[in-house]
Write an enzyme that holds these catalytic residues in place. Structure first.
Site, PDB file in Angstrom:
ATOM      1  N   SER A 125     -42.406 -76.060  67.519  1.00 41.09           N
ATOM      2  CA  SER A 125     -42.618 -76.372  68.934  1.00 41.09           C
ATOM      3  C   SER A 125     -41.932 -77.673  69.313  1.00 41.09           C
ATOM      4  O   SER A 125     -41.796 -78.588  68.493  1.00 41.09           O
ATOM      5  CB  SER A 125     -44.124 -76.498  69.185  1.00 41.09           C
ATOM      6  OG  SER A 125     -44.373 -77.092  70.429  1.00 41.09           O
ATOM      7  N   TYR A 150     -52.554 -79.823  68.153  1.00 41.00           N
ATOM      8  CA  TYR A 150     -51.624 -78.694  68.020  1.00 41.00           C
ATOM      9  C   TYR A 150     -50.231 -79.190  67.631  1.00 41.00           C
ATOM     10  O   TYR A 150     -49.609 -78.686  66.694  1.00 41.00           O
ATOM     11  CB  TYR A 150     -51.549 -77.909  69.333  1.00 41.00           C
ATOM     12  CG  TYR A 150     -50.377 -76.965  69.393  1.00 41.00           C
ATOM     13  CD1 TYR A 150     -50.385 -75.773  68.678  1.00 41.00           C
ATOM     14  CD2 TYR A 150     -49.245 -77.271  70.142  1.00 41.00           C
ATOM     15  CE1 TYR A 150     -49.302 -74.913  68.697  1.00 41.00           C
ATOM     16  CE2 TYR A 150     -48.159 -76.415  70.184  1.00 41.00           C
ATOM     17  CZ  TYR A 150     -48.186 -75.237  69.462  1.00 41.00           C
ATOM     18  OH  TYR A 150     -47.108 -74.406  69.487  1.00 41.00           O
ATOM     19  N   LYS A 154     -47.768 -78.658  64.020  1.00 36.99           N
ATOM     20  CA  LYS A 154     -46.371 -78.225  63.947  1.00 36.99           C
ATOM     21  C   LYS A 154     -45.525 -79.249  63.197  1.00 36.99           C
ATOM     22  O   LYS A 154     -44.644 -78.898  62.405  1.00 36.99           O
ATOM     23  CB  LYS A 154     -45.805 -77.973  65.356  1.00 36.99           C
ATOM     24  CG  LYS A 154     -46.465 -76.787  66.067  1.00 36.99           C
ATOM     25  CD  LYS A 154     -46.349 -75.498  65.259  1.00 36.99           C
ATOM     26  CE  LYS A 154     -46.959 -74.311  65.936  1.00 36.99           C
ATOM     27  NZ  LYS A 154     -46.928 -73.082  65.118  1.00 36.99           N
TER      28      LYS A 154
END
Length: 343
Positions: A125, A150, A154
């Site tokens: 991402s 989040y 990644k």
């Protein structure tokens, strides 16, 4: 015919990638725990391609089930989508995100090592860049301290991949997505969040459909032309095709390092208000929205420099923002029609 495992293959990006893989002649096997999708997506994939992929309902957090799968199945590559993906939710459920997004990655890589498998595509991402110092964002931009749990999963996922690639002679590519939107041209697959949507476009379409009373625009005091956050919105079919290009790069051994990463976006930034206005224009409707406070974990602006992906992967986007927003609305209307017919 090469066999490719797609984890999270019934999810939004996963399903579109399965379709493109099958269109390119790959044999596909899907693992999905159905936590954020429906088994009906399997039928939709078959309707589009004429082929029903091999499907295994497995929760990758169960190490024993992962081991059993690889004891009984040989694959030529893995595209790993299965993960939790909501920025806001990750701030409230950090341990769930670390367990699901990192533990499952480790289990997959252990089985690749144990069975001498290769070719791994990781669903990364643009959140790894945090708030970049310069726009558009190139692959040379530093990976900053993540703004969200989040985003951190990644970042750490990429670190795990890099270390594993170096240690076990594994070839891997991380694709750093910007914001995928839209639906397949057939309108047979699209974004179908369970519960309240965490992403902008399904919230827009559900508001337009009357499912949601109004759309919340998180903040209008960002340092952007209209005060709302700017993102790079890429049609999901273009994103799916980037995975095919990356996979072929590994299979044909055209990669220049054991671990590589590429930005996958359009190269154009659009603000939340621009998205709303474009959606209203292409679909000839008005949206009910209100400005609310900023959301934890959100950054001001992010859009990609895709020069390296264009050159190295031989890939570029083909579909417009208007096409993506039109297809997203058609997809939402189809879901409404289905519900009405079932009642």
């Amino acid at each position: 015919m090469k066999k490719i495992l797609v984890t999270g293959g019934l999810g939004f990006i996963g399903a579109h990638t399965v379709v493109e893989l099958q269109n390119e002649g790959f044999e596909v096997v899907i693992i999905d725990n159905l936590s954020n999708t429906s088994i009906n997506v399997l039928t939709s994939i078959a309707d589009i391609t004429g082929i029903t992929p091999d499907f295994h309902q497995i929760d990758l957090r169960n190490k024993g089930d992962v081991q059993e799968f690889f004891s009984n199945n040989t694959v030529d590559g893995i595209i790993h989508f299965a993960a939790f993906k909501a920025v806001g939710e990750s701030m409230h459920k950090p341990l769930d995100y670390y367990e699901n997004n990192l533990g499952t990655l480790v289990y997959l890589l252990q089985e690749m090592r144990n069975h001498q498998l290769n070719n791994f595509i990781f669903s990364s991402s643009c959140t790894v860049y945090g708030q970049a110092d310069e726009l558009p964002i190139t692959e040379k931009a530093p990976v900053k301290t993540a703004e969200s749990v989040y985003g951190n999963t990644k970042q750490i996922g990429e670190e795990i991949l890099k270390d594993a690639s170096n240690a076990y002679n594994l070839n891997a590519i991380a694709l750093r997505y910007f914001n995928p939107i839209g639906a397949h041209d057939s309108i047979k697959i699209g974004e179908l969040p369970l519960g309240v949507p965490q992403n902008l476009i399904p919230f827009i379409t559900q508001t337009a459909a009357g499912i949601r009373k109004e759309l919340s625009v998180f903040g209008d005091d960002y340092d952007t032309p209209d005060g709302t956050a700017v993102r790079d919105y890429i049609h999901v079919v273009d994103l799916a095709k980037a995975h095919i290009a990356a996979l072929k790069r590994l299979i044909y051994k055209n990669n220049k390092a054991s671990f590589e990463f590429f930005n996958v976006g359009t190269g154009t930034g659009s603000s939340v208000l621009e998205i709303i206005k474009t959606f209203e224009k292409v679909n000839n409707l008005k949206l009910n929205y209100k400005i609310v406070a900023r959301r934890a974990g959100d950054i001001t602006a992010a859009y990609a420099d895709t020069t390296i992906a264009n050159k190295e992967l031989g890939w570029k986007t083909e579909k417009s923002l208007e096409e993506a927003l039109e297809s997203a609305w058609k997809w939402q209307q189809k879901q409404q029609l289905k519900q009405q017919q079932q009642q």
